[in-house]
Design a protein around this motif. Structure first.
Motif, mmCIF file in Angstrom:
data_model
loop_
_atom_site.group_PDB
_atom_site.id
_atom_site.type_symbol
_atom_site.label_atom_id
_atom_site.label_comp_id
_atom_site.label_asym_id
_atom_site.label_seq_id
_atom_site.Cartn_x
_atom_site.Cartn_y
_atom_site.Cartn_z
ATOM 1 N N LEU A 93 0.802 -1.200 0.000
ATOM 2 C CA LEU A 93 0.000 0.000 0.000
ATOM 3 C C LEU A 93 0.846 1.267 0.000
ATOM 4 C CD1 LEU A 93 -2.701 -0.990 2.633
ATOM 5 C CD2 LEU A 93 -2.945 -0.945 0.167
ATOM 6 N N ALA A 94 2.041 1.179 0.526
ATOM 7 C CA ALA A 94 2.868 2.374 0.626
ATOM 8 C C ALA A 94 3.475 2.775 -0.710
ATOM 9 C CB ALA A 94 3.975 2.172 1.649
ATOM 10 N N ALA A 95 3.786 1.804 -1.569
ATOM 11 C CA ALA A 95 4.445 2.127 -2.846
ATOM 12 C C ALA A 95 3.615 3.062 -3.713
ATOM 13 C CB ALA A 95 4.789 0.844 -3.592
ATOM 14 N N PRO A 96 2.318 2.801 -3.926
ATOM 15 C CA PRO A 96 1.559 3.751 -4.746
ATOM 16 C C PRO A 96 1.359 5.115 -4.078
ATOM 17 C CG PRO A 96 0.199 1.838 -4.188
ATOM 18 C CD PRO A 96 1.558 1.614 -3.613
ATOM 19 N N LEU A 97 1.419 5.157 -2.749
ATOM 20 C CA LEU A 97 1.300 6.443 -2.068
ATOM 21 C C LEU A 97 2.615 7.218 -2.106
ATOM 22 C CD1 LEU A 97 -0.773 5.324 1.030
ATOM 23 C CD2 LEU A 97 -1.556 6.772 -0.848
ATOM 24 N N TRP A 98 3.729 6.514 -2.216
ATOM 25 C CA TRP A 98 5.029 7.170 -2.256
ATOM 26 C C TRP A 98 5.278 7.838 -3.603
ATOM 27 C CZ3 TRP A 98 8.834 9.420 0.037
ATOM 28 C CH2 TRP A 98 10.045 9.593 -0.610
ATOM 29 N N TRP A 99 4.885 7.189 -4.669
ATOM 30 C CA TRP A 99 5.218 7.670 -6.010
ATOM 31 C C TRP A 99 4.804 9.126 -6.237
ATOM 32 C CZ3 TRP A 99 8.420 5.056 -9.055
ATOM 33 C CH2 TRP A 99 8.617 5.540 -10.350
ATOM 34 N N PRO A 100 3.580 9.552 -5.894
ATOM 35 C CA PRO A 100 3.205 10.957 -6.172
ATOM 36 C C PRO A 100 3.885 11.997 -5.287
ATOM 37 C CG PRO A 100 1.263 9.647 -5.590
ATOM 38 C CD PRO A 100 2.444 8.773 -5.453
ATOM 39 N N VAL A 101 4.564 11.549 -4.220
ATOM 40 C CA VAL A 101 5.227 12.516 -3.336
ATOM 41 C C VAL A 101 6.256 13.329 -4.116
ATOM 42 C CG1 VAL A 101 6.767 12.729 -1.340
ATOM 43 C CG2 VAL A 101 4.813 11.190 -1.243
ATOM 44 N N LEU A 102 6.959 12.694 -5.038
ATOM 45 C CA LEU A 102 7.996 13.380 -5.813
ATOM 46 C C LEU A 102 7.585 13.602 -7.269
ATOM 47 C CD1 LEU A 102 11.128 11.525 -4.427
ATOM 48 C CD2 LEU A 102 10.278 13.779 -3.788
ATOM 49 N N ALA A 103 6.342 13.329 -7.589
ATOM 50 C CA ALA A 103 5.891 13.471 -8.974
ATOM 51 C C ALA A 103 5.685 14.946 -9.334
ATOM 52 C CB ALA A 103 4.595 12.706 -9.187
ATOM 53 N N ALA A 104 5.953 15.259 -10.572
ATOM 54 C CA ALA A 104 5.736 16.620 -11.059
ATOM 55 C C ALA A 104 4.240 16.828 -11.292
ATOM 56 C CB ALA A 104 6.503 16.837 -12.358
ATOM 57 N N GLY A 105 3.783 18.039 -11.112
ATOM 58 C CA GLY A 105 2.405 18.368 -11.407
ATOM 59 C C GLY A 105 1.500 18.451 -10.190
ATOM 60 N N PHE A 106 1.992 18.086 -9.024
ATOM 61 C CA PHE A 106 1.195 18.192 -7.810
ATOM 62 C C PHE A 106 1.680 19.379 -6.995
ATOM 63 C CE2 PHE A 106 0.817 13.505 -8.465
ATOM 64 C CZ PHE A 106 -0.562 13.452 -8.590
ATOM 65 N N SER A 107 0.754 19.994 -6.259
ATOM 66 C CA SER A 107 1.158 21.090 -5.379
ATOM 67 C C SER A 107 1.909 20.525 -4.177
ATOM 68 C CB SER A 107 -0.086 21.857 -4.900
ATOM 69 O OG SER A 107 -0.844 21.039 -4.024
ATOM 70 N N PHE A 108 2.597 21.415 -3.477
ATOM 71 C CA PHE A 108 3.345 21.000 -2.291
ATOM 72 C C PHE A 108 2.409 20.377 -1.258
ATOM 73 C CE2 PHE A 108 4.948 21.930 1.982
ATOM 74 C CZ PHE A 108 6.156 21.259 1.939
ATOM 75 N N GLU A 109 1.244 20.985 -1.053
ATOM 76 C CA GLU A 109 0.287 20.489 -0.069
ATOM 77 C C GLU A 109 -0.205 19.098 -0.434
ATOM 78 O OE1 GLU A 109 0.141 23.526 -1.477
ATOM 79 O OE2 GLU A 109 0.651 24.785 0.237
ATOM 80 N N THR A 110 -0.467 18.860 -1.708
ATOM 81 C CA THR A 110 -0.915 17.542 -2.156
ATOM 82 C C THR A 110 0.175 16.505 -1.934
ATOM 83 O OG1 THR A 110 -2.333 18.565 -3.814
ATOM 84 C CG2 THR A 110 -1.819 16.244 -4.121
ATOM 85 N N CYS A 111 1.419 16.861 -2.265
ATOM 86 C CA CYS A 111 2.541 15.939 -2.042
ATOM 87 C C CYS A 111 2.692 15.609 -0.566
ATOM 88 C CB CYS A 111 3.829 16.548 -2.584
ATOM 89 S SG CYS A 111 3.884 16.651 -4.373
ATOM 90 N N MET A 112 2.517 16.591 0.311
ATOM 91 C CA MET A 112 2.635 16.346 1.743
ATOM 92 C C MET A 112 1.492 15.467 2.253
ATOM 93 S SD MET A 112 5.469 17.540 2.787
ATOM 94 C CE MET A 112 6.101 16.997 1.216
ATOM 95 N N CYS A 113 0.310 15.585 1.673
ATOM 96 C CA CYS A 113 -0.802 14.694 2.043
ATOM 97 C C CYS A 113 -0.488 13.254 1.635
ATOM 98 C CB CYS A 113 -2.107 15.164 1.405
ATOM 99 S SG CYS A 113 -2.772 16.641 2.178
ATOM 100 N N PHE A 114 0.089 13.081 0.456
ATOM 101 C CA PHE A 114 0.515 11.739 0.036
ATOM 102 C C PHE A 114 1.602 11.204 0.962
ATOM 103 C CE2 PHE A 114 -1.326 12.587 -4.252
ATOM 104 C CZ PHE A 114 -2.089 11.434 -4.349
ATOM 105 N N LEU A 115 2.526 12.074 1.357
ATOM 106 C CA LEU A 115 3.601 11.654 2.251
ATOM 107 C C LEU A 115 3.051 11.245 3.619
ATOM 108 C CD1 LEU A 115 6.657 11.273 2.580
ATOM 109 C CD2 LEU A 115 6.765 13.654 3.370
ATOM 110 N N LEU A 116 2.096 11.986 4.143
ATOM 111 C CA LEU A 116 1.480 11.630 5.419
ATOM 112 C C LEU A 116 0.800 10.271 5.322
ATOM 113 C CD1 LEU A 116 0.493 12.263 8.308
ATOM 114 C CD2 LEU A 116 -1.499 13.338 7.240
#
Length: 141
Positions: free
Chosen positions: A1-24
């Motif tokens: 479950l963690a792998a698909p949540l990790w990928w968007p953390v560093l993906a281009a096209g997401f805002s910082f807040e969205t990346c931090m929500c994925f990271l959480l």
């Protein structure tokens, strides 16, 4: 479950807040393994060997900290992709290992049943100290 949540953390096209929500969400899913792993480890070894087992476990966990050093050798333009791929791959690999360990643990008797105190197999693994053989002996050592 963690792998698909990790990928968007560093993906281009997401805002910082969205990346931090994925990271959480990724941390909540990925870091919940430690308690069950330690509990399984402590239940799988005889009480006299639990300290050694915990030490080996901690050492191997610390060995996993070599990945950031290896990633440091990547060129800056490939760092995000290297992090995405390596962390996701490690999550998938550890998930596979946990699934195999769970399958093995469910089919094997607990360590306390396999090595009862006083049994021949237990005595072969845990040698007695000369000091404990005869407690009534007042002979100085």
């Amino acid at each position: 479950l963690a792998a698909p949540l990790w990928w968007p953390v560093l993906a281009a096209g997401f805002s910082f807040e969205t990346c931090m929500c994925f990271l959480l969400a990724e941390y909540l899913v990925a870091e919940s393994w430690l308690g069950p792993a330690l509990s399984t480890l402590q239940g799988a070894v005889p009480p006299e060997r639990r300290g050694a087992a915990q030490g080996v476990f901690s050492s191997l966990t610390a060995l996993g900290n070599l990945l950031p050093t290896v990633l440091g050798f990547l060129p800056a333009e490939h760092l995000a992709a290297g992090l995405q791929a390596s962390v996701a791959l490690c999550y998938v690999a550890s998930g596979f290992c946990f699934a195999r360990a769970a399958a093995a643990a469910s089919s094997a008797p607990p360590a306390s049943a396999a090595l009862p105190s006083g049994g021949a197999a237990y005595q072969a693994l845990v040698p007695t100290s000369p000091c404990n053989e005869d407690e009534d002996d007042d002979t100085p050592l």
